[in-house]
Enzyme design. Structure first.
Site: not given
Ligand SMILES: NC(=O)c1ccc[n+]([C@@H]2O[C@H](COP(=O)([O-])OP(=O)(O)OC[C@H]3O[C@@H](n4cnc5c(N)ncnc54)[C@H](OP(=O)(O)O)[C@@H]3O)[C@@H](O)[C@H]2O)c1
Length: 290
Positions: A125, A92, A62, A67
């Site tokens: 988005h 997006k 994704d 980004y």
């Molecule tokens: N459509 C939208 O508006 C929207 C908004 C937000 C997000 N998204 C999508 O959703 C994805 C995920 O959401 P997100 O990036 O907000 O965060 P998330 O997946 O909820 O959390 C990521 C965080 O958790 C840490 N982490 C991940 N796996 C881990 C593990 N096994 N152990 C310890 N720490 C861990 C990562 O650190 P490290 O990277 O240092 O491992 C990072 O700090 C985004 O990357 C994006 O693709 C979409």
């Protein structure tokens, strides 16, 4: 000197199975149930994380124009030498782009940057520019969203975008697109995690066969040290991240965990355990402030 090579499969025996699972989209295509999220990754981090993820068996990534890492994602896809049809790439159109011509240009730009034959899924988005989303503006962008949707429909008709959907849309935003364009988005990508389960929009989508893509499954890392989750994760012998990802998975949604670490990328797909229905209820009742 003896060298022991431990394959990721050896450490996490079951993760490949989950990565191969898909949900049907109502346009006849299929979407993998887990994707690597790439928000807040620099281009180098995105290249490395996507390469590691594909090596580990992930088939879905994704990204988004916003980004600023589409070209790195595309390079990792090409350099992986995986057959294009085995991968599922989502991007997006930025929330700020709200007119037809700009949307057309932006879709072209994503193609140029990703440099892959086609994009599997392209989303609007957000229904409003981010500054308005964040301050809860009531300004209506219905007409503008229809123009961006039209640009996406045309890219789909060209065959360069296979499926089209939306992100962060509420039920009114969805009603607008569906009633005025006659085409139902295949997905709505929204924030879903322990402490935040927007049941109204999820029910609305379920009734219309719109798949939910759960973003921020770990609440962008904020849930990692949440005491009740730490205790429950210990009980299941998993990490808090795995518990959170499995929660979204058991809700029947597509989950998008993000990590820049190879070890965590593999761990996040190793969720072949079952959260009991009592614990699912407990997790569902947790509020965002707990
Ligand atoms: N459509 C939208 O508006 C929207 C908004 C937000 C997000 N998204 C999508 O959703 C994805 C995920 O959401 P997100 O990036 O907000 O965060 P998330 O997946 O909820 O959390 C990521 C965080 O958790 C840490 N982490 C991940 N796996 C881990 C593990 N096994 N152990 C310890 N720490 C861990 C990562 O650190 P490290 O990277 O240092 O491992 C990072 O700090 C985004 O990357 C994006 O693709 C979409």
């Amino acid at each position: 000197m003896l060298t022991f090579i431990i394959s990721p499969k050896h450490i996490y025996p079951n993760y490949h199975m989950i990565l191969q699972q898909t949900y049907p989209l109502h346009d006849g295509r299929f979407i993998p149930r887990i994707a690597l999220g790439t928000w807040q990754m620099s281009p180098q981090q995105a290249y490395d994380a996507c390469s590691e993820a594909i090596k580990a068996g992930y088939v879905s990534i994704d990204t988004a124009a916003a980004y600023e890492n589409e070209s790195a994602v595309g390079a990792a896809v090409r350099d992986s030498h995986a057959k294009r049809e085995t991968l599922f790439i989502t991007s997006k159109v930025p929330a700020e782009i709200k007119d037809y011509d700009a949307a057309k240009k932006q879709i072209e730009q994503s193609f140029r940057l990703l440099d892959i034959d086609y994009i599997d899924l392209m989303l609007i988005h957000a229904p409003k520019p981010w500054d308005e989303m964040h301050r809860g503006s009531t300004r209506n962008y219905d007409a503008e969203n229809l123009m961006v949707w039209k640009a996406l429909q045309e890219a789909q008709q060209d065959g360069r975008v296979k499926s089209i959907g939306v992100s962060n849309f509420n039920t009114d935003d969805l009603d607008n697109i569906i009633s005025k364009s006659g085409q139902i988005p295949v997905v709505n990508q929204i924030r879903v995690h322990v402490g935040h389960v927007p049941e109204d929009v999820m029910d609305y989508c379920k009734q219309r066969q719109i798949q939910i893509m759960s973003y921020a499954p770990i609440h962008t890392g904020r849930l990692l040290h949440h005491e009740p989750l730490v205790r429950m994760a210990e009980k299941y012998g998993v990490s808090v991240a795995q518990l959170c990802i499995r929660f979204d998975y058991q809700l029947g949604t597509i989950v998008l965990p993000k990590s820049t670490h190879a070890e965590r990328i593999r761990q996040n797909a190793d969720i072949d355990f079952e959260i009991s229905s009592e614990d699912m209820q407990l997790l569902l009742r947790m509020s965002e402030k707990e």
